[in-house]
Design an enzyme around this catalytic site. Structure first.
Site, PDB file in Angstrom:
ATOM      1  CG  ASN A  38      -9.162  68.719  79.839  1.00 39.49           C
ATOM      2  OD1 ASN A  38     -10.334  68.349  79.804  1.00 39.49           O
ATOM      3  ND2 ASN A  38      -8.208  68.178  79.092  1.00 39.49           N
ATOM      4  CG  HIS A 123       0.433  66.437  69.721  1.00 40.60           C
ATOM      5  ND1 HIS A 123      -0.368  66.247  70.818  1.00 40.60           N
ATOM      6  CD2 HIS A 123       1.191  67.521  69.996  1.00 40.60           C
ATOM      7  CE1 HIS A 123      -0.105  67.183  71.717  1.00 40.60           C
ATOM      8  NE2 HIS A 123       0.831  67.970  71.237  1.00 40.60           N
ATOM      9  CE1 TYR A 160      -1.089  63.171  77.296  1.00 39.43           C
ATOM     10  CE2 TYR A 160       1.132  62.923  76.416  1.00 39.43           C
ATOM     11  CZ  TYR A 160       0.001  63.683  76.612  1.00 39.43           C
ATOM     12  OH  TYR A 160      -0.061  64.941  76.098  1.00 39.43           O
ATOM     13  CG  ASP A 211       4.116  65.163  77.351  1.00 42.48           C
ATOM     14  OD1 ASP A 211       4.674  65.035  78.464  1.00 42.48           O
ATOM     15  OD2 ASP A 211       3.027  65.755  77.198  1.00 42.48           O
ATOM     16  CG  HIS A 213       1.322  63.265  80.359  1.00 39.75           C
ATOM     17  ND1 HIS A 213       0.226  63.042  81.143  1.00 39.75           N
ATOM     18  CD2 HIS A 213       1.034  64.343  79.622  1.00 39.75           C
ATOM     19  CE1 HIS A 213      -0.709  63.931  80.869  1.00 39.75           C
ATOM     20  NE2 HIS A 213      -0.243  64.740  79.947  1.00 39.75           N
ATOM     21  CG  HIS A 313      -0.558  72.977  77.608  1.00 38.44           C
ATOM     22  ND1 HIS A 313      -0.383  71.654  77.290  1.00 38.44           N
ATOM     23  CD2 HIS A 313      -1.867  73.129  77.904  1.00 38.44           C
ATOM     24  CE1 HIS A 313      -1.544  71.025  77.393  1.00 38.44           C
ATOM     25  NE2 HIS A 313      -2.461  71.887  77.762  1.00 38.44           N
ATOM     26  CG  ASP A 317      -6.159  71.145  77.635  1.00 41.29           C
ATOM     27  OD1 ASP A 317      -5.418  71.685  76.790  1.00 41.29           O
ATOM     28  OD2 ASP A 317      -5.774  70.795  78.759  1.00 41.29           O
ATOM     29  CD  GLU A 340       1.064  70.768  73.320  1.00 45.31           C
ATOM     30  OE1 GLU A 340       0.932  71.465  74.346  1.00 45.31           O
ATOM     31  OE2 GLU A 340       0.929  69.531  73.324  1.00 45.31           O
TER      32      GLU A 340
HETATM   33 MG   LIG Z   1       2.239  67.789  77.939  1.00 47.57          MG
END
Ligand SMILES: [Mg+2]
Length: 403
Positions: A38, A123, A160, A211, A213, A313, A317, A340
């Protein structure tokens, strides 16, 4: 032997950029690998085209481990996201080819299914706590058993994990990096309120994730973990930057909140101390950025010795090729934890028709031979590459911070 006779890189942008490696053997069998990094997509495309593809021609496609070692040790310059994403793409494509030649789904080649499916988390997000909880309710209605919660922070323009679009989230949103402003103090006030409200509204039969981040210091992360403990979070993700693996010792001293880390890791060496000292509970390295199925299985095998489970993950992306590879991995490793899952747009799904499915909060890679993903090259060709960067983040006084 299935001899590799051609390999080429396909760059397409059906809503966001994806880089795909297609390897072809002398009998016409083809395999796909995801090579998407990404915000740095063309670096991997050039690495593959200039430095990897010429070394693949004429090789036996069945020799996956040997080709992996050749590309890793043979480059002299080891590791790093560009190199390891390129190796991952080759590795995925070779597993795809092996599966097609064997007439078996890749998870069967990896030892077969250890479970009926891979539990996934979605999410839920919103600009307010109320919006976030409403979004979480919608995920519950769709059957999700695990939900990540992110909400806007009062006094901050953006943060985020909070999307502008209700259904899709794409932070790589600009031709040059967007600049965001961050306040740790404001953030630390709102997250415990979010979790308290979420347990009240959603009950206790759903896993709740969050998260961070990479935005806290270790001691701040310890404090947040303590504050969230009463609400039993499934995990806190990327609490602090993990270049310094020992930093997680400090977090562990202060909280029993489970910790997950590793979406930016490239190799087993990034996670060695974290795993051996049991400083984390979930390792989030991905098939695409950590050297493919071959290397991710090595990380999982190390983690299994220390009761650390996987939680790959799986944001958008990663292309559907990576999603499929992750699901074959998830189904076959004994210490799988969770996966995820962010849905791709209909445009992306059309470019990458796939066999994997979602039902009742679980995903399954399907039983098509290989990875079970194809690419519609004619459709892909209609979506031209568009430069897009992830944002950068600054404190309120202008200091550059982790995004
Ligand atoms: Mg993450």
């Amino acid at each position: 032997m299935p001899k590799i006779v051609a390999a080429r890189v396909i760059v397409t942008c059906p809503g966001r950029n994806f880089v795909t490696l297609k390897i072809e053997c002398d009998d016409g069998t083809t395999g796909l690998g995801d090579a998407t990094l990404n915000g740095r997509e063309l670096a991997v495309a050039a690495y593959l085209t200039e430095h990897v593809v010429p070394c693949l021609i004429g090789r036996d496609a069945h020799r996956i481990e040997d080709i992996w070692q050749y590309l890793y040790k043979g480059a002299y310059w080891r590791r790093g996201p560009v190199t390891m994403t390129a190796i991952a793409a080759v590795d995925m494509a070779l597993w795809d080819i092996k599966g097609k030649l064997a007439g078996l789904a890749v998870y069967q080649l990896l030892g077969g299914a250890c479970r009926e499916g891979a539990i996934v988390y979605g999410h839920a997000n919103g600009t307010t706590i109320e919006e976030t909880i409403e979004a979480a309710r919608e995920y519950q209605r769709q059957g999700y058993r695990a939900i990540r919660l992110q909400c806007g922070v009062p006094g901050m323009a953006s943060t985020y994990g909070v999307s502008k679009d209700k259904d899709f989230y794409e932070p790589a949103d600009s031709d040059l990096p967007t600049e965001n402003v961050w306040s740790t103090a404001k953030y630390l006030r709102v997250v415990p309120e979010l979790f308290a409200a979420a347990r009240e509204a959603l009950g206790w039969d759903v896993h709740l994730l969050h998260d961070i981040h990479h935005r806290l210091t270790p001691i701040e992360a310890g404090r947040l973990g303590k504050d969230l403990e009463p609400y039993r979070p499934f995990w806190l993700e990327d609490a602090t930057p993990a270049e310094n693996q020992a930093a997680f010792r400090l977090i562990r001293q202060h909280t029993t909140a489970p910790l997950a880390v590793g979406e930016v890791f490239n190799s087993i060496w990034d996670a060695k101390t974290l795993i051996e000292e049991q400083l984390i509970d979930y390792i989030r390295a991905t098939v695409v950025h950590a050297g493919g199925i071959t290397h991710l299985r090595r990380i999982a095998a190390l983690a299994d010795l220390y009761q650390v489970r996987t939680g790959c993950h799986g944001a958008t992306d990663l292309s559907p090729v990576s999603m499929a590879a992750a699901l074959h991995f998830d189904l076959s490793v004994p210490n799988f934890g969770i996966q995820e899952y962010m849905r791709h747009t209909p445009e992306t799904d059309a470019v990458f028709p796939h066999a994997y499915t979602f039902a009742d909060g679980m995903m399954h890679p399907g039983d098509a031979p290989g990875l079970g993903v194809d690419i519609d090259e004619a459709l892909a060709a209609g979506y031209e590459y568009k430069r897009a960067f992830l944002p950068v983040n600054r404190l309120e006084d202008g200091t550059l911070w982790s995004w």
